[in-house]
Design a protein around this motif. Structure first.
Motif, PDB file in Angstrom:
ATOM      1  N   PHE A  23      -1.015  -7.555   1.364  1.00  0.00           N
ATOM      2  CA  PHE A  23      -0.526  -6.179   1.253  1.00  0.00           C
ATOM      3  C   PHE A  23      -1.633  -5.251   0.775  1.00  0.00           C
ATOM      4  O   PHE A  23      -1.863  -4.181   1.340  1.00  0.00           O
ATOM      5  N   TYR A  27      -3.114  -2.290   3.076  1.00  0.00           N
ATOM      6  CA  TYR A  27      -2.772  -0.936   2.630  1.00  0.00           C
ATOM      7  C   TYR A  27      -4.029  -0.180   2.175  1.00  0.00           C
ATOM      8  O   TYR A  27      -4.242   0.975   2.526  1.00  0.00           O
ATOM      9  N   VAL A  35       4.941   0.933   4.887  1.00  0.00           N
ATOM     10  CA  VAL A  35       5.914   0.032   5.514  1.00  0.00           C
ATOM     11  C   VAL A  35       5.188  -1.072   6.299  1.00  0.00           C
ATOM     12  O   VAL A  35       5.553  -2.258   6.210  1.00  0.00           O
ATOM     13  N   GLY A  36       4.166  -0.715   7.039  1.00  0.00           N
ATOM     14  CA  GLY A  36       3.412  -1.713   7.808  1.00  0.00           C
ATOM     15  C   GLY A  36       2.723  -2.730   6.921  1.00  0.00           C
ATOM     16  O   GLY A  36       2.728  -3.929   7.207  1.00  0.00           O
ATOM     17  N   VAL A  38       3.617  -3.571   3.856  1.00  0.00           N
ATOM     18  CA  VAL A  38       4.633  -4.416   3.223  1.00  0.00           C
ATOM     19  C   VAL A  38       5.117  -5.484   4.199  1.00  0.00           C
ATOM     20  O   VAL A  38       5.269  -6.655   3.833  1.00  0.00           O
ATOM     21  N   LEU A  39       5.347  -5.093   5.444  1.00  0.00           N
ATOM     22  CA  LEU A  39       5.793  -6.084   6.446  1.00  0.00           C
ATOM     23  C   LEU A  39       4.738  -7.153   6.689  1.00  0.00           C
ATOM     24  O   LEU A  39       5.059  -8.346   6.791  1.00  0.00           O
ATOM     25  N   ILE A  40       3.482  -6.765   6.781  1.00  0.00           N
ATOM     26  CA  ILE A  40       2.414  -7.751   6.976  1.00  0.00           C
ATOM     27  C   ILE A  40       2.306  -8.654   5.747  1.00  0.00           C
ATOM     28  O   ILE A  40       2.131  -9.875   5.867  1.00  0.00           O
ATOM     29  N   LEU A  42       4.723  -9.461   3.672  1.00  0.00           N
ATOM     30  CA  LEU A  42       5.858 -10.384   3.706  1.00  0.00           C
ATOM     31  C   LEU A  42       5.666 -11.476   4.755  1.00  0.00           C
ATOM     32  O   LEU A  42       5.987 -12.647   4.520  1.00  0.00           O
ATOM     33  N   LEU A  43       5.141 -11.107   5.909  1.00  0.00           N
ATOM     34  CA  LEU A  43       4.899 -12.093   6.964  1.00  0.00           C
ATOM     35  C   LEU A  43       3.881 -13.135   6.513  1.00  0.00           C
ATOM     36  O   LEU A  43       4.078 -14.339   6.717  1.00  0.00           O
TER      37      LEU A  43
END
Length: 111
Positions: A23, A27, A35-36, A38-40, A42-43
């Motif tokens: 993250f 970021y 948002v992108g 955070v998604l990466i 989490l992935l």
């Protein structure tokens, strides 16, 4: 050695650290949106958790399992007496040094 963590919590902690690092990199360094990133993150965390969960603690006996199937430590004396030859046994049978050394030719001109 004492058991420090369970399979799930140890892998989860390592995955959380990897996700947080992902993250921060996406970021801050790559200027992704919140948002992108955070998604990466989490992935990455999910992938790391799955990989670590599959291989966490392999090779160690689980608690409650019998350790009787493991091999006992080898006796050092037995390891030395395996029947292999090291060459030291044949020193007595070796020919004398004079017999194996080639004869040097006579020095000077032949007559």
């Amino acid at each position: 050695m004492a058991k420090l963590s369970s399979k799930g919590s140890g892998a989860g902690l390592a995955a959380a650290v990897a996700g947080l690092l992902a993250f921060m990199v996406f970021y801050g360094l790559f200027s992704f949106g919140l948002v992108g990133a955070v998604l990466i993150g989490l992935l990455v965390a999910v992938i790391v958790w799955i990989v670590l969960w599959l291989g966490w603690g392999e090779g160690r006996p689980e608690e409650g399992r019998s350790t009787a199937t493991r091999a006992a430590p080898a006796d050092p004396v037995e390891e030395m007496n395996t029947g292999t030859t090291t060459g030291a046994e044949f020193i007595e049978d070796a020919p004398e040094a004079d017999e194996t050394r080639p004869q040097s030719p006579p020095q000077g001109r032949p007559r």
